[in-house]
Design a protein around this motif. Structure first.
Motif, short mmCIF file in Angstrom:
data_model
loop_
_atom_site.label_atom_id
_atom_site.label_comp_id
_atom_site.label_asym_id
_atom_site.label_seq_id
_atom_site.Cartn_x
_atom_site.Cartn_y
_atom_site.Cartn_z
N TYR A 60 58.38 70.41 40.69
CA TYR A 60 58.90 71.25 41.77
C TYR A 60 57.96 72.42 42.04
CZ TYR A 60 62.30 74.08 44.38
OH TYR A 60 62.94 74.84 45.34
N ALA A 61 57.42 73.02 40.97
CA ALA A 61 56.47 74.13 41.14
C ALA A 61 55.22 73.67 41.87
CB ALA A 61 56.10 74.70 39.77
N LYS A 62 54.79 72.46 41.60
CA LYS A 62 53.61 71.92 42.29
C LYS A 62 53.88 71.74 43.78
CE LYS A 62 49.78 69.00 40.98
NZ LYS A 62 49.27 67.99 40.03
N VAL A 70 43.46 77.36 30.30
CA VAL A 70 44.79 77.53 30.89
C VAL A 70 44.71 78.46 32.10
CG1 VAL A 70 47.12 78.45 30.51
CG2 VAL A 70 46.02 77.06 28.74
N THR A 71 45.18 77.97 33.23
CA THR A 71 45.17 78.76 34.46
C THR A 71 46.56 79.18 34.90
OG1 THR A 71 45.15 76.69 35.74
CG2 THR A 71 43.02 77.75 35.32
N ARG A 72 47.59 78.68 34.20
CA ARG A 72 48.94 79.08 34.57
C ARG A 72 49.91 78.86 33.40
NH1 ARG A 72 48.74 81.45 37.73
NH2 ARG A 72 48.92 80.64 39.84
N PHE A 73 50.74 79.86 33.14
CA PHE A 73 51.93 79.70 32.31
C PHE A 73 53.10 79.64 33.27
CE2 PHE A 73 48.98 81.55 29.29
CZ PHE A 73 49.32 80.98 28.08
N LEU A 74 53.79 78.52 33.30
CA LEU A 74 54.93 78.33 34.19
C LEU A 74 56.20 78.47 33.37
CD1 LEU A 74 55.73 77.51 37.13
CD2 LEU A 74 55.91 75.17 36.26
N LEU A 98 48.52 85.47 34.57
CA LEU A 98 48.59 84.02 34.41
C LEU A 98 50.01 83.47 34.44
CD1 LEU A 98 45.93 83.31 31.62
CD2 LEU A 98 45.69 83.08 34.10
N PHE A 99 51.01 84.36 34.48
CA PHE A 99 52.39 83.92 34.37
C PHE A 99 53.07 83.82 35.72
CE2 PHE A 99 51.50 85.16 30.10
CZ PHE A 99 52.37 84.44 29.29
N THR A 100 53.76 82.71 35.91
CA THR A 100 54.62 82.53 37.08
C THR A 100 56.02 82.16 36.59
OG1 THR A 100 52.86 81.83 38.58
CG2 THR A 100 55.10 81.13 39.12
#
Length: 341
Positions: free
Chosen positions: A172-174, A290-294, A312-314
């Motif tokens: 869903y985030a993608k 790592v480019t994102r912590f979801l 880096l956090f979403t």
């Protein structure tokens, strides 16, 4: 074999039925909430607590948010917030929710097109599909006859797809453009009973993962339940499950005005650090890529303020329902595969 069929979509562009005309239901049976979504409107939730009524006991009032389920053998279960009106409720958070898959499905199967007889395809998730997917399919596939809120249901489950918990939220985030097109993403899914992580590459493949059987918001609630600032005023021990409810109700204990909000951080600090120190230790070799912590899951609201502004956090919007939204969108890919085979 080519089926040559297409999915039918609702007015909002979400899949409403499968290629064969079956209903599509995404089911995320969490330890705190049972979340479900049929692609129309907003996902729904039922508190994951129940009471099994003795034969001679009348049920309190039921509703869609707190349904009463009766099985062919006469056993009855009242789900949701109304279950708190009985003594000794059963909490999914301290049980094996895989063994409850069938009951959880019944609780979430509302009527469809004003009918209680239909076929449905179920898209579900579990922390450990390798261990749990087959038992869940065995429970869910086939014909189910039961009574829900006084109505007799006859439901044929024609297909069950089981995905890793948390990967629905990633999907869903993608779709929302929240995942970078390169590098690795670490999905951190913090639930009521468990928390887990998935290390996902740019192609969407899980290359490492960690599932903590305990450590979700229930552990935080247990910590608070022993605090004398609460128990001394109550005059008795505090129920961690009621504290979990309070996490979404201004941090108050049931119908009392007792609140732990002023000293919540004393318990929250160690819980928060415990999770992210474990994440860092688990994925140290991968961190440069790592480019994102979801961050997602029904307990995310407890720590969202601490993650605000971190590059880096979403944190997923409406994180409680991110996974079930993504699970529902899986049905489109499944139908395309059926058409192409």
């Amino acid at each position: 074999m080519t089926t040559g069929t297409k999915t039918r979509r609702s007015r909002k562009g979400q899949t409403a039925t499968s290629a064969s005309g079956d209903r599509i239901l995404a089911l995320d049976a969490g330890n705190y909430d049972l979340k479900f979504f049929d692609g129309i409107g907003h996902p729904k939730a039922i508190r994951s607590v129940r009471f099994q009524l003795p034969q001679g006991r009348d049920a309190v009032s039921y509703s869609e948010a707190s349904p009463l389920i009766e099985l062919p053998d006469g056993t009855r279960y009242h789900f949701g917030a109304q279950a708190y009106k009985y003594r000794r409720q059963q909490q999914t958070v301290v049980e094996n929710k895989v063994e409850l898959a069938r009951l959880h499905l019944y609780a979430c199967l509302e009527s469809w097109n004003d009918s209680t007889e239909f076929s449905v395809q179920v898209y579900a998730s579990t922390p450990d599909p390798a261990r749990n997917a087959e038992p869940m399919r065995e429970q869910l596939t086939g014909l189910h006859e039961f009574r829900r809120n006084g109505l007799d249901y006859r439901v044929q489950v024609t297909h069950v797809e089981v995905e890793r918990e948390g990967m629905g939220a990633y999907r869903y985030a993608k779709q929302l453009g929240l995942v970078p097109s390169s590098g690795y993403t670490i999905v951190v899914d913090i639930g009521g009973g468990t928390w887990l992580t998935r290390l996902v590459d740019a192609e969407g493949e899980v290359i490492d993962e960690n599932v903590m059987d305990r450590g979700g918001a229930y552990e935080l609630a247990v910590s608070i339940s022993f605090d004398k600032r609460l128990t001394s005023i109550l005059g008795t021990s505090a129920d961690p499950s009621i504290i979990m409810d309070g996490f979404r109700n201004e941090h108050t204990y049931a119908d009392t005005e007792l609140s732990w909000e002023e000293w919540l951080d004393e318990h929250l600090d160690s819980w928060f650090k415990g999770i992210f120190q474990t994440v860092r230790a688990q994925y140290t070799p991968y961190l440069p890529r790592v480019t994102r912590f979801l961050v997602t899951g029904g307990s995310t609201h407890l720590i969202s303020d601490r993650l605000a502004g971190r590059k880096l956090f979403t944190v997923m919007g409406d994180p409680q329902f991110a996974n079930v939204r993504g699970l529902h969108s899986m049905s489109s890919d499944t139908q395309l595969c059926m058409t192409a085979n």
